[in-house]
Design an enzyme around this catalytic site. Structure first.
Site, PDB file in Angstrom:
ATOM      1  N   SER A 136     -40.100  27.969 -55.312  1.00  0.00           N
ATOM      2  CA  SER A 136     -40.289  28.089 -53.867  1.00  0.00           C
ATOM      3  C   SER A 136     -41.725  27.857 -53.417  1.00  0.00           C
ATOM      4  CB  SER A 136     -39.807  29.457 -53.389  1.00  0.00           C
ATOM      5  OG  SER A 136     -40.431  30.499 -54.111  1.00  0.00           O
TER       6      SER A 136
ATOM      7  N   HIS B 101     -33.671  26.390 -52.820  1.00  0.00           N
ATOM      8  CA  HIS B 101     -34.317  25.179 -52.304  1.00  0.00           C
ATOM      9  C   HIS B 101     -33.677  23.885 -52.805  1.00  0.00           C
ATOM     10  CE1 HIS B 101     -37.396  27.671 -50.534  1.00  0.00           C
ATOM     11  NE2 HIS B 101     -37.387  28.357 -51.665  1.00  0.00           N
TER      12      HIS B 101
ATOM     13  N   LYS C 185     -31.938  28.360 -45.777  1.00  0.00           N
ATOM     14  CA  LYS C 185     -32.912  27.279 -46.002  1.00  0.00           C
ATOM     15  C   LYS C 185     -32.297  25.980 -45.472  1.00  0.00           C
ATOM     16  CE  LYS C 185     -35.612  30.288 -48.154  1.00  0.00           C
ATOM     17  NZ  LYS C 185     -35.540  30.957 -49.429  1.00  0.00           N
TER      18      LYS C 185
END
Ligand SMILES: *Cc1c(COP(=O)(O)O)cnc(C)c1O
Length: 400
Positions: free
Chosen positions: A183, A211, A246
């Protein structure tokens, strides 16, 4: 016997210490954050700090689905196991299972809860958990809380991981937990090699796709994340965690895996059991976000073009890039003071970037965390880089 210090004196001392270390954190209160634009103190800034990699937080279809979902009730009104589990949650879980190529999936209220809950459910006293040094705080906290022996290995250091596995005490179970995409560094874990080691030593692999989910994958599962991109399926990466805050632009998280894994987590993952269910509107918005990801492949392609453009232009300006091909493009500056100065200068010039300091990253590795989105234009990226090229020497001069 000395009396314990008062609460207020203790708090004041610790806060003063934080300030003295240049590590004091302050909230920025935004009036609005529509897409890559943010309104702060009456000014409009271009944000390169969100994790909304595909621009889905402001996608009209997602917002419309979230509004429709609110008609089901503003809240789930109870935990999932009581009466807070609706058809929209089941539909979302089915969609997650489909796009990750897993038998089943379970939604959690946040990624933090998914990681802590899953690790604590899977391993405990007598077991071992091995974590990469740069794992996200939520994986680290799960490892601390679960009661298993918790050991860290050097970042993406396969030799170190193998030594840890070799020495693991016989008897207990072994869980290896890693971020798929780190991250704060943006680099990918060597997942194929890690999975091979896990197979060799009968360890269970847990991959955090916060992610990777939605932005990378394989030819057949383009949204599934970095494990799929590394050729790993359910057998090789049996515990797959991803977030919906995200790339999906919303909130919440999931674990995907075998039917047995999901049945087990429903029984034993306390942060799943003892909390109010995900609001139906969120589930509805997330489902629309996943459908949009499937149908609008151009968003992923645009993100990739923006990443390539940023790296090409930054290299031409001799900016200190890290080895990342993901949407996370950190600029390492080392010193906390310099990071804060450059971030402040960028803000004066109209850009919002993340200024990341310890303890989020190791001491001496403070950095600007620039994140790219499909919603950025080349002009915005170009203007950010021009501002950066001007701000870096200015801040260095001010810091000297
Ligand atoms: C953001 C993040 C989480 C936590 O997810 P939330 O849904 O924001 O709680 C977990 N792991 C990684 C790697 C993350 O970046």
């Amino acid at each position: 016997m000395t009396r314990p210090r008062s609460l207020s004196a203790t708090l004041r001392a610790r806060l003063d210490e934080r300030r003295a270390q240049n590590l004091y954190r302050e909230l920025k209160t935004l009036a609005a954050a529509p897409g890559p634009r943010a309104q702060l103190d009456g000014r409009e800034l271009v944000a390169f700090s969100s994790n909304d990699y595909l621009g889905l937080a402001t996608h009209p279809r997602v917002i419309a689905a979230q509004q429709v979902g609110a008609e089901l009730g503003a809240g789930a009104t109870a935990s999932h196991l009581v009466n807070g589990h609706l058809q929209i949650h089941a539909d979302l879980q089915q969609k997650i299972a489909a796009v990750t190529g897993r038998e089943a999936a379970l939604v959690f209220s946040s990624g933090y809860m998914a990681n802590v809950g899953t690790i604590c459910a899977l391993v405990g006293r007598g077991d071992q958990i091995l974590s990469d040094k740069l794992n996200h705080a939520s994986l680290i906290d799960g490892a601390r809380l679960c009661g298993a022996t918790s050991l860290r290995f050097g970042h993406s250091d396969l030799g170190a991981l193998q030594r840890r596995l070799e020495r693991a005490a016989a008897g207990g179970n072994l869980l290896v937990a890693v971020d798929g995409v780190y991250s704060m560094d943006g680099d990918c874990a060597p997942l194929a090699e890690i999975a091979a080691l896990c197979r060799e030593y009968s360890a269970w692999l847990m991959v955090d796709e916060a992610h990777g989910f939605g932005v990378m994958g394989s030819a057949t599962l383009p949204l599934a994340g970095s494990a799929a991109a590394a050729g790993l399926g359910q057998d090789e990466a049996p515990v797959l965690m991803g977030t919906l805050g995200k790339a999906a632009g919303n909130a919440g998280a999931f674990v995907a895996g075998s039917r047995a894994l999901i049945d087990y987590l429903v029984q034993f993952a306390r942060p799943y059991i003892y909390t109010t269910g995900m609001p139906p509107a969120v589930a509805s918005g997330c489902l629309a976000a996943l459908e949009t990801m499937e149908q609008e492949a151009q968003l992923r392609a645009q993100l990739q073009r923006n990443i390539a453009f940023f790296r090409r232009r930054a290299a031409a300006l001799a900016l200190p890039l890290m080895d990342s091909t993901s949407a996370i493009q950190p600029l390492p500056l080392g010193d906390e003071h310099a990071v804060m100065a450059v971030a402040a200068e960028l803000q004066r010039r109209g850009f919002l970037v993340g200024a990341i300091r310890p303890p989020t990253v190791p001491a001496g590795t403070a950095r600007l965390r620039i994140t790219l989105s499909a919603a950025h234009s080349e002009t915005q990226i170009d203007q950010l880089l021009t501002a950066l090229a001007a701000a870096l020497p200015a801040a260095a001069g001010a810091g000297a």
